[in-house]
Design a protein around this motif. Structure first.
Motif, PDB file in Angstrom:
ATOM      1  N   GLU A  61      35.424  33.855  42.696  1.00 34.57           N
ATOM      2  CA  GLU A  61      36.701  33.616  43.373  1.00 34.57           C
ATOM      3  C   GLU A  61      36.903  32.140  43.712  1.00 34.57           C
ATOM      4  OE1 GLU A  61      34.518  37.326  44.873  1.00 34.57           O
ATOM      5  OE2 GLU A  61      34.157  35.166  45.060  1.00 34.57           O
ATOM      6  N   THR A 104      41.021  34.006  53.367  1.00 33.62           N
ATOM      7  CA  THR A 104      41.660  34.294  52.076  1.00 33.62           C
ATOM      8  C   THR A 104      40.781  35.234  51.259  1.00 33.62           C
ATOM      9  OG1 THR A 104      42.717  32.117  52.070  1.00 33.62           O
ATOM     10  CG2 THR A 104      42.606  33.268  49.967  1.00 33.62           C
ATOM     11  N   LEU A 117      41.583  39.193  50.169  1.00 35.32           N
ATOM     12  CA  LEU A 117      41.487  39.629  48.775  1.00 35.32           C
ATOM     13  C   LEU A 117      40.732  40.958  48.688  1.00 35.32           C
ATOM     14  CD1 LEU A 117      41.653  39.181  45.674  1.00 35.32           C
ATOM     15  CD2 LEU A 117      39.569  37.794  45.887  1.00 35.32           C
ATOM     16  N   THR A 124      42.613  43.919  50.113  1.00 39.81           N
ATOM     17  CA  THR A 124      43.590  44.430  49.140  1.00 39.81           C
ATOM     18  C   THR A 124      42.915  45.300  48.099  1.00 39.81           C
ATOM     19  OG1 THR A 124      44.948  42.454  49.453  1.00 39.81           O
ATOM     20  CG2 THR A 124      45.364  43.760  47.470  1.00 39.81           C
ATOM     21  N   TRP A 125      41.781  44.833  47.569  1.00 44.11           N
ATOM     22  CA  TRP A 125      41.086  45.609  46.548  1.00 44.11           C
ATOM     23  C   TRP A 125      40.548  46.926  47.102  1.00 44.11           C
ATOM     24  CZ3 TRP A 125      38.246  40.781  44.273  1.00 44.11           C
ATOM     25  CH2 TRP A 125      38.991  40.266  43.188  1.00 44.11           C
ATOM     26  N   ALA A 136      42.562  41.391  38.863  1.00 44.21           N
ATOM     27  CA  ALA A 136      43.232  40.180  39.331  1.00 44.21           C
ATOM     28  C   ALA A 136      44.731  40.231  39.067  1.00 44.21           C
ATOM     29  CB  ALA A 136      42.643  38.950  38.644  1.00 44.21           C
ATOM     30  N   PRO A 170      45.749  44.768  41.388  1.00 43.29           N
ATOM     31  CA  PRO A 170      44.709  45.015  42.395  1.00 43.29           C
ATOM     32  C   PRO A 170      44.563  46.470  42.825  1.00 43.29           C
ATOM     33  CG  PRO A 170      46.556  43.776  43.329  1.00 43.29           C
ATOM     34  CD  PRO A 170      46.759  43.808  41.851  1.00 43.29           C
ATOM     35  N   MET A 183      43.671  35.498  41.981  1.00 41.65           N
ATOM     36  CA  MET A 183      42.941  36.029  43.142  1.00 41.65           C
ATOM     37  C   MET A 183      43.324  35.278  44.415  1.00 41.65           C
ATOM     38  SD  MET A 183      39.158  36.993  41.652  1.00 41.65           S
ATOM     39  CE  MET A 183      38.959  35.692  40.423  1.00 41.65           C
ATOM     40  N   ILE A 208      46.543  36.734  45.697  1.00 39.81           N
ATOM     41  CA  ILE A 208      46.321  38.014  46.391  1.00 39.81           C
ATOM     42  C   ILE A 208      45.738  37.753  47.769  1.00 39.81           C
ATOM     43  CG2 ILE A 208      45.080  40.205  46.335  1.00 39.81           C
ATOM     44  CD1 ILE A 208      45.059  39.933  43.244  1.00 39.81           C
ATOM     45  N   GLY A 209      44.802  36.821  47.840  1.00 37.48           N
ATOM     46  CA  GLY A 209      44.168  36.497  49.119  1.00 37.48           C
ATOM     47  C   GLY A 209      45.120  35.868  50.113  1.00 37.48           C
TER      48      GLY A 209
END
Length: 403
Positions: free
Chosen positions: A25, A36, A40, A43-44, A321, A324, A367, A370-371
């Motif tokens: 990452e 951050t 991430l 979310t995953w 990525a 997610p 990524m 997303i973070g």
């Protein structure tokens, strides 16, 4: 099969067969996890995967492979490690810390004198990575202890286990390779000696963590390099690890000089799981849970691979990525096979030279989005990523993106 739970040998159960494989990452600050990075994994975890494996967590600062790698070598990192683990444990998800040391795959912007089993320089890395010096015997024992220490910190922070990174040309992979390891002591020569470093790390970790703490390995099927670690040797290492009781083995392949892990074949039914042939051979010598990573994109291919009986979980990296919540989408019937086209600037000489690194930087940018609480951007410009990489890290940034 994808949504059938899987129980590891130590009794730990993954809710499904989706194994989010490690992707670097590069979202650390001062070698520690950031909010951050936590967001991430939040979310995953909510996206439905059974297992999340983190990107590289280095066992000491000398082992960093990039400026923004996480290092877990003392208790000062515990508060953020706990936050990271808690984010990844949501939704009944297992989170596993990948622990690593870059060895000589450490750019000069990070490490002026990287270390390796032998003083064999990397081909084609002049200007980015300095030639390494050979490790002394005492240093090897110190590094074994460093891996053990990081695994203990992972357990203390609340991770469900660790994955010992023994692939992709990093330090343990260097020890396994007869090309990179030219020692004539207990750490080199025969395969038994070359795997000694990995086996002592595994045994040391196993002896210092609880029985319910998963300890696995990521291993190359081959280095895809002349004179390197080949398939027959890899199968023998799998057998040795199996006999010692390893909890799982993830199979990948390649290194910096021959980065097969970055260049999966196109998404056809025959090629989506391009390590499956190897898995069939490995299955004959071990009963350890096997995970294959490299090329899975379609729901059909994932199911077919599991039904073949050659693997137990499906390793998926880059699609996470871009999508997610991929497992949730498959479960609710809304998933459309993700297309992971080559990331190019359109300038062939440039793409030939830095294409694989640019591609990793592009996925790391996804990524980061997303973070930051944003959506991935499949149309993100390769030129924009290139400019950002050079601005933040200089030319050295073009040598540091690896998973």
């Amino acid at each position: 099969m994808l949504f059938k739970p899987f129980t590891f040998p130590n009794g730990t159960t993954a809710k499904n067969r989706f194994f989010k494989s490690a992707m670097e990452e590069q979202l650390a600050h001062d070698s520690k996890p950031t909010d951050t990075l936590v967001r991430l994994y939040d979310t995953w975890a909510k996206g439905g995967a059974g297992v999340l494996v983190t990107g590289n967590v280095m066992v000491n600062k000398q082992g960093k492979g990039s400026v923004n790698d996480v290092v877990a070598d003392d208790e000062s990192s515990l508060p953020m490690l706990k936050k990271w683990a808690n984010a990844g444990k949501q939704n009944d998800t297992l989170i596993i810390m990948q622990i690593n040391h870059a060895g000589k795959q450490s750019p000069k912007a990070v490490n002026a004198t990287p270390v390796a089993p032998s003083a064999v320089p990397l081909v084609g890395m002049d200007g980015f990575i300095n030639p390494p010096r050979q490790l002394q015997n005492s240093e090897i024992h110190e590094l074994i202890q460093a891996f053990i220490n990081t695994a203990k910190l992972a357990e203390q922070a609340g991770f469900h286990g660790v994955q010992i990174h023994s692939a992709h040309g990093y330090l343990i992979s260097q020890f396994l390779s007869p090309h990179h390891n030219r020692r004539d002591d207990e750490w080199g020569g025969s395969l038994a000696n070359r795997m000694n470093f990995l086996l002592k790390i595994y045994k040391g970790i196993r002896a210092n963590v609880g029985a319910d703490f998963l300890v696995g390995v990521k291993l190359n099927s081959a280095d895809f390099q002349k004179g390197g670690f080949d398939e027959s040797e890899s199968v023998q290492v799998v057998q040795a690890l199996s006999e010692l009781g390893i909890d799982f083995i993830e199979i990948s392949g390649g290194n910096y000089e021959s980065p097969q892990m970055l260049t999966a074949k196109p998404s056809t039914k025959e090629r989506e799981a391009f390590f499956l042939d190897y898995a069939e051979k490995a299955r004959k010598v071990c009963s350890v849970p096997l995970i294959i990573t490299g090329g899975f994109r379609s729901e059909q291919a994932m199911n077919d691979a599991l039904l073949s009986g050659h693997l137990d979980m499906v390793g998926v990296a880059r699609p996470f990525a871009l999508v997610p919540d991929l497992p949730n989408q498959i479960q609710n019937g809304t998933y459309k096979t993700v297309q992971t086209e080559r990331i190019k600037t359109g300038v062939k000489p440039l793409d030939d030279k830095i294409g694989s690194v640019l591609e990793m930087d592009w996925y790391m940018s996804q990524m980061a989005l997303i973070g930051q609480g944003k959506s991935p951007n499949p149309k993100l410009s390769a030129w924009r990523v290139l400019a950002k990489t050079i601005w933040e890290n200089g030319k050295a940034g073009l040598s540091t993106g690896r998973s």
